[in-house]
Design a protein around this motif. Sequence first.
Motif, mmCIF file in Angstrom:
data_model
loop_
_atom_site.group_PDB
_atom_site.id
_atom_site.type_symbol
_atom_site.label_atom_id
_atom_site.label_comp_id
_atom_site.label_asym_id
_atom_site.label_seq_id
_atom_site.Cartn_x
_atom_site.Cartn_y
_atom_site.Cartn_z
ATOM 1 N N LEU A 4 -43.457 20.968 -55.280
ATOM 2 C CA LEU A 4 -44.335 21.434 -56.348
ATOM 3 C C LEU A 4 -43.771 22.717 -56.936
ATOM 4 C CD1 LEU A 4 -47.110 21.265 -57.851
ATOM 5 C CD2 LEU A 4 -47.977 22.794 -56.069
ATOM 6 N N TYR A 5 -43.629 22.730 -58.240
ATOM 7 C CA TYR A 5 -43.195 23.911 -58.981
ATOM 8 C C TYR A 5 -44.357 24.291 -59.888
ATOM 9 C CZ TYR A 5 -38.603 22.160 -57.604
ATOM 10 O OH TYR A 5 -37.532 21.705 -56.884
ATOM 11 N N SER A 6 -44.843 25.537 -59.785
ATOM 12 C CA SER A 6 -45.960 25.941 -60.637
ATOM 13 C C SER A 6 -45.716 27.315 -61.247
ATOM 14 C CB SER A 6 -47.276 25.912 -59.860
ATOM 15 O OG SER A 6 -47.233 26.784 -58.758
ATOM 16 N N CYS A 7 -46.577 27.707 -62.157
ATOM 17 C CA CYS A 7 -46.449 28.914 -62.987
ATOM 18 C C CYS A 7 -45.309 28.750 -63.988
ATOM 19 C CB CYS A 7 -46.244 30.182 -62.167
ATOM 20 S SG CYS A 7 -47.678 30.620 -61.203
ATOM 21 N N LEU A 8 -45.083 27.525 -64.409
ATOM 22 C CA LEU A 8 -44.012 27.257 -65.363
ATOM 23 C C LEU A 8 -44.478 27.520 -66.787
ATOM 24 C CD1 LEU A 8 -42.704 23.931 -63.825
ATOM 25 C CD2 LEU A 8 -41.651 26.184 -63.652
ATOM 26 N N GLY A 9 -43.596 28.067 -67.593
ATOM 27 C CA GLY A 9 -43.912 28.329 -68.992
ATOM 28 C C GLY A 9 -43.613 27.136 -69.881
ATOM 29 N N GLU A 10 -42.710 26.269 -69.429
ATOM 30 C CA GLU A 10 -42.335 25.093 -70.218
ATOM 31 C C GLU A 10 -42.157 23.933 -69.257
ATOM 32 O OE1 GLU A 10 -38.746 23.582 -73.188
ATOM 33 O OE2 GLU A 10 -38.753 25.642 -72.474
ATOM 34 N N ILE A 11 -42.879 22.830 -69.513
ATOM 35 C CA ILE A 11 -42.795 21.680 -68.610
ATOM 36 C C ILE A 11 -42.496 20.379 -69.347
ATOM 37 C CG2 ILE A 11 -44.305 22.688 -66.865
ATOM 38 C CD1 ILE A 11 -46.545 20.873 -67.955
ATOM 39 N N ASP A 12 -42.199 20.459 -70.627
ATOM 40 C CA ASP A 12 -41.990 19.233 -71.392
ATOM 41 C C ASP A 12 -40.552 18.718 -71.306
ATOM 42 O OD1 ASP A 12 -40.913 21.270 -72.879
ATOM 43 O OD2 ASP A 12 -41.809 20.641 -74.778
ATOM 44 N N LEU A 13 -39.813 19.139 -70.280
ATOM 45 C CA LEU A 13 -38.431 18.699 -70.103
ATOM 46 C C LEU A 13 -38.350 17.380 -69.352
ATOM 47 C CD1 LEU A 13 -36.924 22.163 -69.146
ATOM 48 C CD2 LEU A 13 -36.973 21.089 -71.402
ATOM 49 N N VAL A 14 -39.409 17.021 -68.630
ATOM 50 C CA VAL A 14 -39.468 15.758 -67.900
ATOM 51 C C VAL A 14 -40.821 15.103 -68.155
ATOM 52 C CG1 VAL A 14 -37.865 16.460 -66.083
ATOM 53 C CG2 VAL A 14 -40.291 16.894 -65.793
ATOM 54 N N ASN A 15 -40.882 13.808 -67.910
ATOM 55 C CA ASN A 15 -42.110 13.049 -68.107
ATOM 56 C C ASN A 15 -42.479 12.307 -66.833
ATOM 57 O OD1 ASN A 15 -42.480 13.446 -71.075
ATOM 58 N ND2 ASN A 15 -40.466 12.484 -71.114
ATOM 59 N N VAL A 16 -43.749 11.975 -66.690
ATOM 60 C CA VAL A 16 -44.215 11.201 -65.545
ATOM 61 C C VAL A 16 -43.385 9.928 -65.449
ATOM 62 C CG1 VAL A 16 -46.147 9.896 -64.592
ATOM 63 C CG2 VAL A 16 -46.558 12.120 -65.678
ATOM 64 N N GLY A 17 -42.873 9.662 -64.256
ATOM 65 C CA GLY A 17 -42.092 8.453 -64.019
ATOM 66 C C GLY A 17 -40.590 8.627 -64.190
ATOM 67 N N ASP A 18 -40.152 9.769 -64.725
ATOM 68 C CA ASP A 18 -38.714 10.012 -64.872
ATOM 69 C C ASP A 18 -38.040 10.021 -63.510
ATOM 70 O OD1 ASP A 18 -38.948 10.297 -67.602
ATOM 71 O OD2 ASP A 18 -38.530 12.455 -67.636
ATOM 72 N N LYS A 19 -36.837 9.463 -63.439
ATOM 73 C CA LYS A 19 -35.992 9.560 -62.249
ATOM 74 C C LYS A 19 -35.103 10.776 -62.464
ATOM 75 C CE LYS A 19 -37.354 5.769 -60.245
ATOM 76 N NZ LYS A 19 -38.128 5.785 -59.022
ATOM 77 N N LEU A 20 -35.115 11.681 -61.504
ATOM 78 C CA LEU A 20 -34.382 12.931 -61.644
ATOM 79 C C LEU A 20 -33.132 12.934 -60.780
ATOM 80 C CD1 LEU A 20 -37.443 15.315 -61.413
ATOM 81 C CD2 LEU A 20 -36.320 14.480 -63.474
ATOM 82 N N SER A 21 -32.154 13.701 -61.218
ATOM 83 C CA SER A 21 -30.926 13.893 -60.458
ATOM 84 C C SER A 21 -30.889 15.321 -59.933
ATOM 85 C CB SER A 21 -29.703 13.661 -61.350
ATOM 86 O OG SER A 21 -29.708 12.347 -61.853
ATOM 87 N N MET A 22 -30.180 15.530 -58.816
ATOM 88 C CA MET A 22 -30.059 16.863 -58.255
ATOM 89 C C MET A 22 -29.471 17.810 -59.297
ATOM 90 S SD MET A 22 -28.321 18.197 -54.685
ATOM 91 C CE MET A 22 -27.008 17.051 -54.806
ATOM 92 N N GLY A 23 -30.085 18.969 -59.422
ATOM 93 C CA GLY A 23 -29.619 19.982 -60.359
ATOM 94 C C GLY A 23 -30.221 19.880 -61.743
ATOM 95 N N GLU A 24 -30.994 18.836 -61.994
ATOM 96 C CA GLU A 24 -31.606 18.656 -63.307
ATOM 97 C C GLU A 24 -32.719 19.680 -63.530
ATOM 98 O OE1 GLU A 24 -33.595 15.036 -65.893
ATOM 99 O OE2 GLU A 24 -32.501 14.608 -64.065
ATOM 100 N N THR A 25 -32.808 20.238 -64.715
ATOM 101 C CA THR A 25 -33.859 21.196 -65.059
ATOM 102 C C THR A 25 -35.173 20.463 -65.260
ATOM 103 O OG1 THR A 25 -32.240 22.635 -66.135
ATOM 104 C CG2 THR A 25 -34.557 22.978 -66.709
ATOM 105 N N VAL A 26 -36.225 20.920 -64.572
ATOM 106 C CA VAL A 26 -37.532 20.278 -64.698
ATOM 107 C C VAL A 26 -38.537 21.147 -65.439
ATOM 108 C CG1 VAL A 26 -37.208 18.847 -62.655
ATOM 109 C CG2 VAL A 26 -38.312 21.080 -62.429
ATOM 110 N N GLY A 27 -38.254 22.432 -65.569
ATOM 111 C CA GLY A 27 -39.163 23.345 -66.258
ATOM 112 C C GLY A 27 -38.494 24.692 -66.445
ATOM 113 N N ARG A 28 -39.225 25.603 -67.058
ATOM 114 C CA ARG A 28 -38.712 26.957 -67.294
ATOM 115 C C ARG A 28 -39.689 27.976 -66.720
ATOM 116 N NH1 ARG A 28 -34.145 25.631 -69.349
ATOM 117 N NH2 ARG A 28 -33.992 24.468 -71.269
#
Length: 74
Positions: free
Chosen positions: A15-39
């Motif tokens: 869980l990552y919280s207190c993020l200012g920007e979260i529109d970099l990923v969407n529900v159901g996205d498959k992520l790779s190591m090192g991928e940015t998920v928020g700011r």
Amino acid sequence: GGCILIDHENGYKSLYSCLGEIDLVNVGDKLSMGETVGRVGDTAVGDLADEAHVHFEMYREGIAIDPLDIITID
């Protein structure tokens, strides 16, 4: 602030919280190591006196665990 919960599909969730920007990923996205998920943001009302930061939590089978027990930091 915004938060993102990642299901690692092996009983672990992060869980990552207190993020200012979260529109970099969407529900159901498959992520790779090192991928940015928020700011980093300064959006948490209770933390306004602190500098911008991210809260990070790990769970195993729904129980909070110490991330340092499973994450290697070099």
